[in-house]
Design a protein around this motif. Structure first.
Motif, mmCIF file in Angstrom:
data_model
loop_
_atom_site.group_PDB
_atom_site.id
_atom_site.type_symbol
_atom_site.label_atom_id
_atom_site.label_comp_id
_atom_site.label_asym_id
_atom_site.label_seq_id
_atom_site.Cartn_x
_atom_site.Cartn_y
_atom_site.Cartn_z
ATOM 1 N N GLU A 1 -88.735 -1.863 51.170
ATOM 2 C CA GLU A 1 -89.795 -0.866 51.076
ATOM 3 C C GLU A 1 -90.440 -0.535 52.414
ATOM 4 O O GLU A 1 -91.140 0.464 52.528
ATOM 5 N N HIS B 1 -96.103 -1.999 55.079
ATOM 6 C CA HIS B 1 -97.173 -1.126 54.583
ATOM 7 C C HIS B 1 -98.019 -0.644 55.753
ATOM 8 O O HIS B 1 -98.511 -1.448 56.552
ATOM 9 N N PRO B 2 -98.214 0.672 55.908
ATOM 10 C CA PRO B 2 -98.979 1.173 57.061
ATOM 11 C C PRO B 2 -100.460 0.879 56.914
ATOM 12 O O PRO B 2 -101.004 0.874 55.806
ATOM 13 N N ALA C 1 -104.529 1.678 57.221
ATOM 14 C CA ALA C 1 -105.331 2.869 56.928
ATOM 15 C C ALA C 1 -106.083 3.271 58.191
ATOM 16 O O ALA C 1 -106.868 2.487 58.739
ATOM 17 N N TYR C 2 -105.839 4.489 58.648
ATOM 18 C CA TYR C 2 -106.478 4.983 59.866
ATOM 19 C C TYR C 2 -107.662 5.887 59.510
ATOM 20 O O TYR C 2 -107.649 6.560 58.477
ATOM 21 N N ARG D 1 -94.478 11.572 51.067
ATOM 22 C CA ARG D 1 -94.226 10.183 51.428
ATOM 23 C C ARG D 1 -95.396 9.311 51.021
ATOM 24 O O ARG D 1 -96.552 9.670 51.222
ATOM 25 N N HIS D 2 -95.077 8.163 50.451
ATOM 26 C CA HIS D 2 -96.114 7.207 50.065
ATOM 27 C C HIS D 2 -96.834 6.719 51.319
ATOM 28 O O HIS D 2 -96.211 6.284 52.276
ATOM 29 N N GLY D 3 -98.136 6.816 51.315
ATOM 30 C CA GLY D 3 -98.906 6.462 52.496
ATOM 31 C C GLY D 3 -99.360 7.671 53.280
ATOM 32 O O GLY D 3 -100.270 7.576 54.104
ATOM 33 N N ASP E 1 -100.969 8.172 57.133
ATOM 34 C CA ASP E 1 -100.881 6.837 57.727
ATOM 35 C C ASP E 1 -99.424 6.422 57.922
ATOM 36 O O ASP E 1 -99.063 5.828 58.947
ATOM 37 N N TYR E 2 -98.590 6.734 56.937
ATOM 38 C CA TYR E 2 -97.179 6.368 57.039
ATOM 39 C C TYR E 2 -96.479 7.140 58.155
ATOM 40 O O TYR E 2 -95.731 6.554 58.949
ATOM 41 N N SER F 1 -97.603 5.791 61.528
ATOM 42 C CA SER F 1 -97.029 4.466 61.775
ATOM 43 C C SER F 1 -95.542 4.566 62.065
ATOM 44 O O SER F 1 -95.017 3.832 62.921
ATOM 45 N N PHE G 1 -91.581 0.211 59.525
ATOM 46 C CA PHE G 1 -92.310 0.999 58.530
ATOM 47 C C PHE G 1 -91.380 1.853 57.671
ATOM 48 O O PHE G 1 -91.818 2.379 56.648
#
Length: 275
Positions: free
Chosen positions: A34, A37-38, A40-41, A151-153, A156-157, A160, A183
């Motif tokens: 997976e 996990h990024p 949180a910004y 995209r999930h995130g 932030d994703y 990252s 990531f």
């Protein structure tokens, strides 16, 4: 205390018997499948009373044009979407006119090339999917119009991912033609690192560090995914103000207008009979 001692003893026994800590193997497998996990910004436009940073959107469009547009498209974004957001009308017209678009047919039934206009969509780097795969060793660069929402995130994703390229840890083998990025799901991605310090020269003098360019292009891509973001937030505040005013009026009406009627007492005074 007894339960804690039993739990710790069971963990130590498992490690002694099998040479590894329980559950960590499956956790490591999930991380590889997976991706990391990024974090949180603190994006400015995530705040309640803040809109998009339009200066960042302008810089992000420059990064997209000079770096990302060689492989990725923005099929859902027209030139007119940039007007009043990152550029003026004249600036967008000039940029659109620099691109040739096929149009027609003309009176002779033939297609022809013409300068772009505000209603045209941003050009794609490839004429079709097959050409895109052929130019990228079989990998298809995704369209970036909705990439932040797809995209999930989200933002932030993407941030990252753009800044997360590094050397693989010991024991990890990266396939030929792929790059290690913790990531990315599977940790191996076909896209190489594309952002480096001073890769572009911002017209406003902002230092073009890797993280700054990533922040700006992610802000721009978030705008392309939600061009109505600022208008939606403004409409939401208008709705809150209107509903608050209506609620206050209803309270006032109930308290003062209907109070005499709602609090009045009806006394039944039967007529006195004749004796």
């Amino acid at each position: 205390m007894a339960a804690t001692a039993v739990a710790l003893g069971s963990v130590m026994w498992y490690q002694h018997m099998y040479g590894e800590w329980p559950f960590l193997e499956s956790l490591s497998a999930n991380l590889a499948d997976e991706g990391l996990h990024p974090p949180a910004y603190p994006w400015e436009h995530f705040k309640w009373f803040k809109t998009f940073d339009h200066a960042a959107i302008r810089r992000g469009f420059q990064v997209y044009q000079e770096v990302c547009s060689t492989c990725h498209s923005l099929d859902r974004i027209a030139w007119r979407n940039l007007v009043g957001v990152s550029h003026t009308v004249d600036e967008v017209k000039a940029m659109a006119a620099d691109v040739e678009y096929e149009d027609g047919p003309n009176d002779d039934g033939e297609m022809f090339q013409r300068p772009g206009k505000l209603s045209d969509y941003l050009p794609s780097p490839y004429p079709n999917e097959e050409a895109a795969r052929a130019a990228n060793a079989g990998a298809l660069p995704p369209d970036l119009s909705l990439i932040v929402k797809a995209r999930h995130g989200g933002a932030d994703y993407i941030f990252s991912l753009l800044t997360g390229y590094c050397d693989p840890p010991a024991g990890v083998t990266v396939q030929e033609g792929l790059n290690y990025n913790p990531f990315f799901p599977g940790t191996q991605i076909a896209m190489a690192r594309v952002l480096f310090d001073d890769l572009v020269e911002y017209e406003d003098g902002t230092p073009a560090t890797t993280s700054q360019m990533a922040k700006d292009v992610v802000s721009f891509l978030h705008f392309t995914a939600e061009p109505e973001h600022d208008h939606r937030k403004r409409a939401g505040f208008k709705a809150i103000i209107l509903l608050s005013a209506l609620f206050a009026m209803s309270v006032w009406t109930k308290r003062f207008k209907w109070a005499p009627i709602m609090t009045r007492k009806i006394v039944y005074d039967p007529p006195k009979g004749h004796h």
